[in-house]
Scaffold this active site. Structure first.
Site, PDB file in Angstrom:
ATOM      1  CG  HIS A 289      -2.030   1.091   1.258  1.00  0.00           C
ATOM      2  ND1 HIS A 289      -3.378   0.784   0.523  1.00  0.00           N
ATOM      3  CD2 HIS A 289      -2.082   2.089   1.464  1.00  0.00           C
ATOM      4  CE1 HIS A 289      -4.094   1.878   0.569  1.00  0.00           C
ATOM      5  NE2 HIS A 289      -3.297   2.746   0.974  1.00  0.00           N
TER       6      HIS A 289
ATOM      7  CG  ASP B 152     -10.815   4.131   5.747  1.00  0.00           C
ATOM      8  OD1 ASP B 152     -10.408   4.874   6.219  1.00  0.00           O
ATOM      9  OD2 ASP B 152     -10.666   3.506   4.575  1.00  0.00           O
TER      10      ASP B 152
ATOM     11  NE  ARG C 299      -8.700  11.361   7.900  1.00  0.00           N
ATOM     12  CZ  ARG C 299      -8.028  10.516   7.444  1.00  0.00           C
ATOM     13  NH1 ARG C 299      -8.368   9.107   6.924  1.00  0.00           N
ATOM     14  NH2 ARG C 299      -6.760  10.688   7.214  1.00  0.00           N
TER      15      ARG C 299
ATOM     16  CB  SER D  48      -7.288   5.643   6.868  1.00  0.00           C
ATOM     17  OG  SER D  48      -7.833   5.798   5.722  1.00  0.00           O
TER      18      SER D  48
ATOM     19  CE  LYS E 151      -7.728   2.221   2.453  1.00  0.00           C
ATOM     20  NZ  LYS E 151      -8.014   3.707   2.983  1.00  0.00           N
TER      21      LYS E 151
HETATM   22  N1  URA Z   1      -4.538   6.786   2.237  1.00  0.00           N
HETATM   23  C1  URA Z   1      -5.621   6.100   2.719  1.00  0.00           C
HETATM   24  O1  URA Z   1      -6.190   4.845   2.474  1.00  0.00           O
HETATM   25  N2  URA Z   1      -6.107   6.643   3.966  1.00  0.00           N
HETATM   26  C2  URA Z   1      -5.474   7.933   4.469  1.00  0.00           C
HETATM   27  O2  URA Z   1      -6.044   8.505   5.286  1.00  0.00           O
HETATM   28  C3  URA Z   1      -4.452   8.553   3.661  1.00  0.00           C
HETATM   29  C4  URA Z   1      -4.099   7.960   2.254  1.00  0.00           C
END
Ligand code: URA
Length: 434
Positions: free
Chosen positions: A82, A161, A168, A183, A187
């Site tokens: 990620h 999320d 946000r 966040s 995931k």
């Molecule tokens: N990527 C994400 O999935 N969440 C964030 O808060 C920032 C970048």
């Protein structure tokens, strides 16, 4: 419990219990706690921070807000990567098929563009017919049969999320280290990842502008992984200038194809080889980074990663004709070079300004739900530390309207600094947090 008491507690810098966090996130997911209270709470978190225990509790609460995938019946070890988001970051398009071609299946949920940073799904959807919305059954079947699958989040996966991120985005609360860490990790956990390579971007075109902030985020995410029984390694990678040459959806897809055919830009290929090697090590497919590197370099060179890319795109309904003949991918009507106003050494190619110029051209969204223009974007011809002569091309702008073109030209002319004195090239990586 009352939501207002939880807000006040965070406002007054007290530590929330795991039960309070769990209750608050459940209430938000179910629609019992309104957006305005969650927005006030998010601002209190941004201003006052969270302990590592609070952040872990928040991560788990968000991961458990929906379905939790278990990939163990499909793959021996579920490995994921990620990126925290950058400009020209098309790494997943190369690394996912490359790692899969090395024998380690990759099943990944990816996102769309966010602000100035691009999104893997938007890039993939520049291929006609590509299907990003898969059911859980389709996701699992493709992972088992093809070894590589990349899709969008379903409403069932970490929905808290999804809701919190949208809030946000419009309440000035994106740039919070505990909120970003939870966040991302929620995931990954919900999607069943057991081993995760994190690509934490740092610099002008990243959410983390300083190395100290990026290190803090990296350490926190690695610690969350450990506390939740997962393994993670985080790279701190440069995002002061765009990665590779192409910025914009079809342009980036084309660059990924060229890289899979061993014709990609050197900095981007080096980035992909490092991330892919680390995935093999963390996924217990290779005993060391040296062995892993030899494997991924050989698999890339042999064309097996390119073949795996074709299998993957075909499995998700993408038109292989346009992938095999990339000049048939969406393209722009107008193309214009921006030339260097003077000779010298490149000292800056401001990644955020380039990313925003691409968004103004139509490569990203001004607001949620906007459609995007796959064919537009920017080619960045020079890197920091390189020499340039007056009137040599700095950028090529791909646009579909005169107005967008002139705005992008203006923004890009402000993105570059040329000086007489030499400067070292920027490093790819600043460090690794294990
Ligand atoms: N990527 C994400 O999935 N969440 C964030 O808060 C920032 C970048």
């Amino acid at each position: 419990m009352r939501a207002v008491d939880i807000i006040i507690k965070k406002r007054d810098r007290q530590e929330l219990t795991a039960q309070e966090i769990e209750w608050f996130i459940r209430g938000f997911t179910q629609g019992d706690i309104p957006d305005y209270q969650v927005a006030a709470w998010a601002m209190a978190v941004l201003l006052n921070g969270m302990t590592d225990e609070e952040t872990t509790a928040l991560t788990l609460a968000m991961a458990r807000s929906g379905e939790m995938l278990d990939l163990r019946s499909v793959v021996p070890i579920a490995v994921d990567k990620h990126s925290t988001g950058g400009v020209g970051d098309k790494t997943t398009l190369v690394v996912a098929p490359l790692v899969a071609a090395c024998g380690l299946p990759v099943g990944k949920m990816s996102g769309r563009g966010l602000g100035f940073s691009g999104g893997t799904l938007d890039k993939l959807e520049s291929i006609r017919g590509f299907q990003a919305n898969l059911t859980t059954e389709q996701f699992l079947a493709q992972l088992a049969n093809v070894g590589v699958v990349v899709c969008g989040q379903t409403a069932d996966l970490a929905p808290a999320d999804g809701k919190l991120y949208a809030l946000r985005d419009v309440t000035g609360t994106v740039q919070s280290i505990p909120l970003i860490a939870s966040s991302i990790m929620s995931k990954k956990i919900a999607a069943g990842a057991q081993a995760i390579v994190l690509d934490v971007k740092v610099g002008l075109g990243a959410f983390m502008k300083t190395l100290a902030e990026a290190e803090q985020l990296a350490h926190l995410m690695v610690a969350i992984a450990r506390k939740t029984g997962r393994r993670a390694v985080a790279y701190l990678s440069d995002m002061n200038q765009p990665l590779g040459v192409a910025v914009g959806n079809a342009l980036e897809l084309r660059e990924a194809i060229e890289t899979l055919q061993n014709r990609g830009p050197q900095d981007f290929e080096a980035h992909c080889l490092e991330i892919a090697s680390r995935m093999l090590v963390i996924g217990e497919q290779s005993p060391s980074m040296e062995t892993a590197y030899q494997t991924v370099a050989q698999v890339l060179k042999s064309g097996k990663a390119w073949q795996k890319f074709l299998d993957w795109i075909e499995a998700q309904g993408g038109d292989l004709g346009v992938v095999l003949e990339p000049h048939r991918l969406p393209s722009s009507k107008l193309r214009q070079e921006i030339l260097a106003p003077e000779s010298g050494v490149i000292h800056q190619v401001h990644a955020e300004k380039v990313g925003l110029a691409a968004v103004y051209l139509g490569a990203g969204r001004a607001k949620k739900g906007d459609s995007i223009d796959y064919g537009v974007g920017i080619e960045v011809h020079r890197k920091v530390g390189e020499l340039i002569q007056k009137n040599e091309p700095l950028f090529t702008v791909h646009a579909n309207g005169e107005e967008q073109l002139s705005l992008a030209r203006q923004m890009l002319s402000e993105a570059v600094i040329i000086k007489e004195e030499p400067i070292d090239p920027l490093p790819h990586f600043y460090g690794v947090v294990e």
